[in-house]
Design a protein around this motif. Structure first.
Motif, PDB file in Angstrom:
ATOM      1  N   HIS A  12       0.817  -1.243   0.141  1.00  0.00           N
ATOM      2  CA  HIS A  12      -0.012  -0.038   0.015  1.00  0.00           C
ATOM      3  C   HIS A  12       0.989   1.140   0.009  1.00  0.00           C
ATOM      4  O   HIS A  12       1.991   1.419   0.637  1.00  0.00           O
ATOM      5  CB  HIS A  12      -1.062   0.058   1.318  1.00  0.00           C
ATOM      6  N   GLN A  13       0.453   2.337  -0.672  1.00  0.00           N
ATOM      7  CA  GLN A  13       0.944   3.385  -0.839  1.00  0.00           C
ATOM      8  C   GLN A  13       1.159   4.491   0.464  1.00  0.00           C
ATOM      9  O   GLN A  13       2.202   5.107   0.498  1.00  0.00           O
ATOM     10  CB  GLN A  13       0.812   4.346  -1.914  1.00  0.00           C
ATOM     11  N   SER A  14       0.350   4.404   1.249  1.00  0.00           N
ATOM     12  CA  SER A  14       0.184   5.403   2.360  1.00  0.00           C
ATOM     13  C   SER A  14       0.117   4.890   3.698  1.00  0.00           C
ATOM     14  O   SER A  14      -0.264   3.837   3.860  1.00  0.00           O
ATOM     15  CB  SER A  14      -1.379   6.099   2.127  1.00  0.00           C
ATOM     16  N   VAL A  37      10.130 -10.236  13.008  1.00  0.00           N
ATOM     17  CA  VAL A  37       9.096  -9.875  11.889  1.00  0.00           C
ATOM     18  C   VAL A  37       9.718  -9.175  10.841  1.00  0.00           C
ATOM     19  O   VAL A  37      10.584  -8.046  11.057  1.00  0.00           O
ATOM     20  CB  VAL A  37       7.776  -9.072  12.530  1.00  0.00           C
ATOM     21  N   ILE A  38       9.886  -9.578   9.647  1.00  0.00           N
ATOM     22  CA  ILE A  38      10.396  -8.957   8.358  1.00  0.00           C
ATOM     23  C   ILE A  38       9.392  -8.301   7.454  1.00  0.00           C
ATOM     24  O   ILE A  38       8.209  -8.756   7.289  1.00  0.00           O
ATOM     25  CB  ILE A  38      11.291  -9.795   7.449  1.00  0.00           C
ATOM     26  N   VAL A  39       9.490  -6.991   7.124  1.00  0.00           N
ATOM     27  CA  VAL A  39       8.450  -6.351   6.238  1.00  0.00           C
ATOM     28  C   VAL A  39       8.919  -5.868   4.982  1.00  0.00           C
ATOM     29  O   VAL A  39      10.078  -5.152   5.159  1.00  0.00           O
ATOM     30  CB  VAL A  39       7.790  -5.262   7.045  1.00  0.00           C
ATOM     31  N   SER A  40       8.559  -6.524   4.034  1.00  0.00           N
ATOM     32  CA  SER A  40       8.875  -5.971   2.653  1.00  0.00           C
ATOM     33  C   SER A  40       7.729  -4.950   2.201  1.00  0.00           C
ATOM     34  O   SER A  40       6.733  -5.437   1.709  1.00  0.00           O
ATOM     35  CB  SER A  40       9.003  -7.154   1.551  1.00  0.00           C
ATOM     36  N   ASP A  41       8.207  -3.611   2.469  1.00  0.00           N
ATOM     37  CA  ASP A  41       7.157  -2.624   1.872  1.00  0.00           C
ATOM     38  C   ASP A  41       7.532  -2.309   0.509  1.00  0.00           C
ATOM     39  O   ASP A  41       8.369  -1.496   0.421  1.00  0.00           O
ATOM     40  CB  ASP A  41       7.693  -1.379   2.862  1.00  0.00           C
ATOM     41  N   LEU A  42       6.757  -2.884  -0.260  1.00  0.00           N
ATOM     42  CA  LEU A  42       7.123  -2.846  -1.780  1.00  0.00           C
ATOM     43  C   LEU A  42       7.059  -1.474  -2.179  1.00  0.00           C
ATOM     44  O   LEU A  42       8.137  -1.169  -3.052  1.00  0.00           O
ATOM     45  CB  LEU A  42       6.211  -3.607  -2.517  1.00  0.00           C
ATOM     46  N   ASN A  46      10.356   0.792  -3.523  1.00  0.00           N
ATOM     47  CA  ASN A  46      10.383   0.969  -5.049  1.00  0.00           C
ATOM     48  C   ASN A  46      10.663  -0.335  -5.914  1.00  0.00           C
ATOM     49  O   ASN A  46      11.237  -0.517  -6.750  1.00  0.00           O
ATOM     50  CB  ASN A  46      11.439   1.889  -5.458  1.00  0.00           C
ATOM     51  N   PHE A  47       9.898  -1.359  -5.352  1.00  0.00           N
ATOM     52  CA  PHE A  47      10.208  -2.753  -6.097  1.00  0.00           C
ATOM     53  C   PHE A  47       9.708  -2.775  -7.376  1.00  0.00           C
ATOM     54  O   PHE A  47       8.384  -2.378  -7.797  1.00  0.00           O
ATOM     55  CB  PHE A  47       9.395  -3.684  -4.953  1.00  0.00           C
ATOM     56  N   ARG A  48      10.568  -3.079  -8.345  1.00  0.00           N
ATOM     57  CA  ARG A  48      10.189  -3.270  -9.672  1.00  0.00           C
ATOM     58  C   ARG A  48       9.267  -4.412 -10.013  1.00  0.00           C
ATOM     59  O   ARG A  48       9.655  -5.524  -9.509  1.00  0.00           O
ATOM     60  CB  ARG A  48      11.430  -3.489 -10.381  1.00  0.00           C
ATOM     61  N   ALA A  49       8.179  -4.093 -10.628  1.00  0.00           N
ATOM     62  CA  ALA A  49       7.005  -5.048 -10.844  1.00  0.00           C
ATOM     63  C   ALA A  49       7.241  -5.873 -12.115  1.00  0.00           C
ATOM     64  O   ALA A  49       6.848  -7.060 -12.172  1.00  0.00           O
ATOM     65  CB  ALA A  49       5.581  -4.468 -10.871  1.00  0.00           C
ATOM     66  N   SER A  50       7.927  -5.136 -13.032  1.00  0.00           N
ATOM     67  CA  SER A  50       7.884  -5.711 -14.431  1.00  0.00           C
ATOM     68  C   SER A  50       9.279  -6.908 -14.347  1.00  0.00           C
ATOM     69  O   SER A  50      10.504  -6.847 -14.004  1.00  0.00           O
ATOM     70  CB  SER A  50       8.532  -4.783 -15.377  1.00  0.00           C
ATOM     71  N   ALA A  51       8.913  -8.108 -14.702  1.00  0.00           N
ATOM     72  CA  ALA A  51       9.821  -9.275 -15.109  1.00  0.00           C
ATOM     73  C   ALA A  51      10.612  -9.373 -16.423  1.00  0.00           C
ATOM     74  O   ALA A  51       9.973  -9.310 -17.469  1.00  0.00           O
ATOM     75  CB  ALA A  51       9.073 -10.420 -14.738  1.00  0.00           C
ATOM     76  N   THR A  52      11.823  -8.754 -16.352  1.00  0.00           N
ATOM     77  CA  THR A  52      12.372  -8.461 -17.766  1.00  0.00           C
ATOM     78  C   THR A  52      13.937  -9.253 -17.476  1.00  0.00           C
ATOM     79  O   THR A  52      14.302  -9.712 -16.667  1.00  0.00           O
ATOM     80  CB  THR A  52      12.692  -6.988 -17.800  1.00  0.00           C
ATOM     81  N   ARG A  53      14.528  -8.857 -18.499  1.00  0.00           N
ATOM     82  CA  ARG A  53      15.784  -9.684 -18.816  1.00  0.00           C
ATOM     83  C   ARG A  53      16.734  -8.770 -17.844  1.00  0.00           C
ATOM     84  O   ARG A  53      17.849  -9.675 -17.468  1.00  0.00           O
ATOM     85  CB  ARG A  53      16.453  -8.728 -20.160  1.00  0.00           C
ATOM     86  N   ASP A  54      16.439  -7.911 -17.146  1.00  0.00           N
ATOM     87  CA  ASP A  54      17.326  -7.117 -16.295  1.00  0.00           C
ATOM     88  C   ASP A  54      17.385  -7.952 -14.825  1.00  0.00           C
ATOM     89  O   ASP A  54      18.227  -7.808 -13.923  1.00  0.00           O
ATOM     90  CB  ASP A  54      16.773  -5.850 -15.689  1.00  0.00           C
ATOM     91  N   LYS A 114       1.957  -8.279  -7.400  1.00  0.00           N
ATOM     92  CA  LYS A 114       2.055  -9.459  -8.704  1.00  0.00           C
ATOM     93  C   LYS A 114       3.284  -9.378  -9.117  1.00  0.00           C
ATOM     94  O   LYS A 114       3.983 -10.532  -9.614  1.00  0.00           O
ATOM     95  CB  LYS A 114       0.974  -9.147  -9.598  1.00  0.00           C
ATOM     96  N   GLY A 115       4.183  -8.135  -9.210  1.00  0.00           N
ATOM     97  CA  GLY A 115       5.433  -8.519  -9.686  1.00  0.00           C
ATOM     98  C   GLY A 115       6.291  -9.131  -8.574  1.00  0.00           C
ATOM     99  O   GLY A 115       7.171  -9.606  -8.994  1.00  0.00           O
ATOM    100  N   TRP A 116       5.979  -8.904  -7.570  1.00  0.00           N
ATOM    101  CA  TRP A 116       6.802  -9.583  -6.442  1.00  0.00           C
ATOM    102  C   TRP A 116       6.737 -11.193  -6.745  1.00  0.00           C
ATOM    103  O   TRP A 116       7.773 -12.072  -6.564  1.00  0.00           O
ATOM    104  CB  TRP A 116       6.489  -9.326  -5.027  1.00  0.00           C
ATOM    105  N   ILE A 117       5.410 -11.637  -6.830  1.00  0.00           N
ATOM    106  CA  ILE A 117       5.255 -12.878  -7.010  1.00  0.00           C
ATOM    107  C   ILE A 117       5.606 -13.325  -8.152  1.00  0.00           C
ATOM    108  O   ILE A 117       6.557 -14.460  -8.082  1.00  0.00           O
ATOM    109  CB  ILE A 117       3.484 -13.082  -7.181  1.00  0.00           C
TER     110      ILE A 117
END
Length: 278
Positions: A12-14, A37-42, A46-54, A114-117
């Motif tokens: 969530h953004q806020s 407790v570990i929190v991945s605050d996506l 600024n977690f990248r959602a796109s699955a790419t060559r990078d 979904k990008g994380w998944i």
């Protein structure tokens, strides 16, 4: 005794949102129980959602035709996935419990989650042809969805305008979590908090806190075990004929997805079933 670890994948953004309040309750309660407790605050990451060559460091196995799943599997085997993916995979490895906290977008998770998944649950790391469903990689871990909706609860009933919430949850809970082997706990659904008075939102948060106190003692959701299927290419990964015959006299299908043309088992994706029910 080793300290238990919980991972909360948060989308969530806020920081002033109801989702943020739900996250805070989970962190506080699980910490009080002795969890790390570990929190991945996506969004914060600024977690990248796109699955790419990078996502692959170094050369590709097939430079002429890029196939993301195949390339990331080989990169995982060789330790060549991008650093952000590796960091998240390490968190998953350490956690006994994974909670996905998010607002429902378009009957699913936000794009960033979904990008994380897509990017973190790579083939090899999270599954293989031999290790799926109840034989899955993460069969010793628990996972669950905790989310808010814009819709009120009646809209997601089988006779509501949005349709049965059990059907909505099937792709995420069976096709992602159970597919990777997780024991899937019943979802925590916060119905339309934006349209509730403050007292109701407070009650929602208190109910979440109470549930967290006994979360790991809960019975997981019921899914069709792999033994019911001929898990071979020759058999098409279909139900054994004998199993289908045995189910003919039953009033319900096996699960929400394996309905066999019958009525869907009540609350199959929202409530743990009694011990004597398959």
């Amino acid at each position: 005794m080793a300290q238990r670890t919980a991972l909360i994948v948060y989308g969530h953004q806020s920081s002033g949102s109801f989702n943020a309040a739900v996250l805070d309750v989970a962190v506080q309660e699980l910490t009080e129980q002795g969890y790390r407790v570990i929190v991945s605050d996506l969004y914060a990451m600024n977690f990248r959602a796109s699955a790419t060559r990078d996502d692959i460091i170094g050369d590709l196995k097939n430079s002429e035709l890029f196939q993301y799943g195949e390339e990331t599997m080989h990169a995982w085997m060789q330790g060549r996935l991008s650093d952000d993916i590796v960091a998240e995979q390490r968190k998953v490895e350490e956690a006994e419990l994974v909670i996905f906290q998010f607002p429902m977008y378009w009957f699913s998770v936000p794009a960033i989650m979904k990008g994380w998944i897509d990017r973190v649950l790579t083939q090899g790391f999270a599954f293989s042809l031999e290790k799926i469903y109840d034989n899955g990689v993460f069969k010793d871990k628990k996972a669950m969805l905790s989310f808010t909706t814009g819709a009120i609860e009646t809209m997601f009933r089988s006779d509501g305008i949005n349709g049965d919430i059990n059907v909505t949850l099937w792709p995420l809970q069976n096709g992602t979590l159970h597919f990777c082997g997780f024991e899937v706990l019943a979802p925590q659904i916060f119905w339309s908090p934006a349209h509730c008075p403050p007292t109701v939102r407070t009650t929602m948060l208190e109910g979440w806190r109470i549930r967290l106190k006994g979360l790991l003692e809960e019975k997981p959701l019921t899914f069709a075990p792999c033994e019911l299927f001929d898990c071979s290419f020759q058999g098409g990964f279909m139900l054994w004929p004998k199993v289908r015959e045995e189910r003919e006299l039953q009033p319900y299908g096996i699960t929400t997805g394996h309905h066999l043309g019958k009525s869907v088992p009540p609350d199959n994706q929202t409530k743990a079933q009694p011990t004597n029910e398959k």
